[in-house]
Design a protein around this motif. Structure first.
Motif, mmCIF file in Angstrom:
data_model
loop_
_atom_site.group_PDB
_atom_site.id
_atom_site.type_symbol
_atom_site.label_atom_id
_atom_site.label_comp_id
_atom_site.label_asym_id
_atom_site.label_seq_id
_atom_site.Cartn_x
_atom_site.Cartn_y
_atom_site.Cartn_z
ATOM 1 N N TYR A 176 -11.400 1.527 0.872
ATOM 2 C CA TYR A 176 -12.388 0.452 0.819
ATOM 3 C C TYR A 176 -12.540 -0.029 -0.622
ATOM 4 O O TYR A 176 -12.511 0.761 -1.575
ATOM 5 N N TYR A 177 -12.759 -1.334 -0.752
ATOM 6 C CA TYR A 177 -13.004 -1.917 -2.067
ATOM 7 C C TYR A 177 -14.396 -2.541 -2.102
ATOM 8 O O TYR A 177 -14.707 -3.421 -1.289
ATOM 9 N N LEU A 178 -15.264 -2.050 -2.963
ATOM 10 C CA LEU A 178 -16.620 -2.545 -3.215
ATOM 11 C C LEU A 178 -17.627 -2.136 -2.153
ATOM 12 O O LEU A 178 -18.797 -1.897 -2.455
ATOM 13 N N ASN A 179 -17.217 -2.059 -0.889
ATOM 14 C CA ASN A 179 -18.127 -1.667 0.181
ATOM 15 C C ASN A 179 -17.305 -1.201 1.374
ATOM 16 O O ASN A 179 -16.079 -1.284 1.357
ATOM 17 N N ASN A 180 -18.007 -0.724 2.410
ATOM 18 C CA ASN A 180 -17.279 -0.233 3.587
ATOM 19 C C ASN A 180 -17.326 -1.205 4.758
ATOM 20 O O ASN A 180 -17.279 -0.803 5.921
ATOM 21 N N ASP A 181 -17.391 -2.479 4.470
ATOM 22 C CA ASP A 181 -17.233 -3.492 5.518
ATOM 23 C C ASP A 181 -15.788 -3.471 6.015
ATOM 24 O O ASP A 181 -14.865 -3.220 5.236
ATOM 25 N N HIS A 186 -8.387 -1.665 3.152
ATOM 26 C CA HIS A 186 -6.966 -1.892 2.910
ATOM 27 C C HIS A 186 -6.184 -0.754 3.565
ATOM 28 O O HIS A 186 -6.435 0.421 3.294
ATOM 29 N N SER A 187 -5.243 -1.101 4.418
ATOM 30 C CA SER A 187 -4.527 -0.100 5.211
ATOM 31 C C SER A 187 -3.615 0.751 4.343
ATOM 32 O O SER A 187 -2.921 0.259 3.464
ATOM 33 N N GLY A 188 -3.631 2.080 4.655
ATOM 34 C CA GLY A 188 -2.778 3.019 3.960
ATOM 35 C C GLY A 188 -1.696 3.563 4.872
ATOM 36 O O GLY A 188 -1.534 3.133 6.022
ATOM 37 N N ALA A 189 -0.951 4.554 4.364
ATOM 38 C CA ALA A 189 0.235 5.045 5.061
ATOM 39 C C ALA A 189 -0.088 5.801 6.340
ATOM 40 O O ALA A 189 0.791 5.980 7.182
ATOM 41 N N HIS A 253 -10.639 7.111 4.712
ATOM 42 C CA HIS A 253 -10.577 5.829 4.057
ATOM 43 C C HIS A 253 -11.206 6.049 2.680
ATOM 44 O O HIS A 253 -12.423 6.188 2.565
ATOM 45 N N LEU A 254 -10.368 6.105 1.665
ATOM 46 C CA LEU A 254 -10.802 6.511 0.334
ATOM 47 C C LEU A 254 -11.704 5.463 -0.299
ATOM 48 O O LEU A 254 -11.690 4.289 0.076
#
Length: 324
Positions: A176-181, A186-189, A253-254
């Motif tokens: 997540y970037y900035l918040n958990n909306d 952003h999808s990871g492996a 989700h980091l």
């Protein structure tokens, strides 16, 4: 006539004993002070050597996990291991057991049953005996409770928690970037929410050598903030997933945190909190496994922007090894 002159017992005692006693005592005190001084000088060096050794061993464990992931991919059409988050639930850790020297545990595990299933031994036996096993590769010796088990709530018997084998390594499903909306994810492996099919190495468009697969998130379920134990949860029953059990769904989700670890989505993405974040007990950073099987060291305080760039599989970021 020869006269023999004799010393008195008192004189002989004084001459033979008193000076020697004083010298021995001074010598002993000097020796003690010297030894304490040497110990004070040597102890930091010993601790530093131990820290370096623990960091190296943790990195080796991640390399073994990477070999297991690549072995799994080779046998499964180049798909990456990942968690099963619908019944019957299981972990990516379980999928790589045959490729990390844990063939016996792999043979006992039944993917048609829940990871915590407590059916008795024999035909159709459950998985709990496997899930309770300590698998050394899944643990980092630098963690303060490296031999721990995770007290876990049992969905089969809510009033009878059991202890599950622990891990210090977590799959990178996204960030997540900035918040958990949802829009900020952003999808990871090891993503399974936005990407429902299994991810192949070819799907990692940002490059397998610059995309995270597994990260250190040490000493869960205990809660750590910037080097301080915030909450000791050793005797508190945990949810049957995402709480540090290797056989349970083991992804996150980091996210980043504030410098003190108290608040999520701050400037610090490494070693400020182990709450869904990269965290290790090594000075200056944490080990991380990349999709290509390489292991690198991420600097403490790495930015959340860099976290997104390393986690995302198709973000289009241009990176070099010196960036993190």
């Amino acid at each position: 006539m020869i006269r023999v002159i004799r010393q008195s017992p008192r004189t002989r005692f004084s001459w033979n004993r008193s000076p020697r006693q004083g010298f021995a005592l001074r010598d002993l005190l000097v020796g003690v002070v010297f030894a304490v001084g040497l110990l004070g000088l040597a102890l930091p060096a010993v601790m530093s050597l131990r820290s370096v050794a623990d960091r190296a061993k943790c990195a080796d464990h991640l390399r073994n996990i990477g070999q297991g992931a690549r072995g799994y991919a080779t046998q499964n059409q180049q798909t990456l291991p990942r968690d099963r988050v619908v019944a019957p639930r299981s972990s990516w850790n379980t999928e790589i057991l045959p490729y990390i020297g844990q063939e016996a545990l792999a043979r006992q595990y039944r993917f048609e049953k829940e990871w915590y299933d407590a059916s008795p031994f024999g035909q159709g036996a459950g998985n709990r005996a496997v899930a309770q096993a300590r698998v050394p590769i899944f643990l980092c010796p630098a963690a303060p409770s490296a031999n721990r088990q995770v007290l876990t709530q049992s969905p089969d018997a809510p009033n009878a928690p059991f202890r599950a084998g622990a891990t210090d390594y977590v799959g990178s499903a996204g960030a997540y970037y900035l918040n958990n909306d949802p829009a900020s994810l952003h999808s990871g492996a090891m993503q399974h929410r936005k990407i429902t099919r299994r991810i192949r190495e070819a799907d990692v468009q940002d490059g397998t050598s610059f995309t995270l697969l597994v990260v250190e998130m040490a000493d869960k379920p205990n809660q750590w903030h910037a080097g301080k134990l915030k909450d000791d949860r050793a005797d508190v029953p945990q949810m049957p997933a995402l709480a540090g059990q290797w056989a349970a769904p083991n992804w996150n989700h980091l996210r980043s945190h504030s410098w003190d670890g108290q608040a999520p989505f701050g400037p610090c993405a490494v070693n400020c909190s182990n709450g869904a974040a990269i965290y290790a007990f090594h000075p200056n950073g944490a080990n991380a496994l990349f999709v290509d099987g390489s292991v690198r060291f991420l600097r403490s305080g790495m930015s959340q922007e860099m976290l997104i760039a390393l986690v995302s599989i198709a973000g289009g970021e241009l990176l070099s090894a010196t960036d993190f």
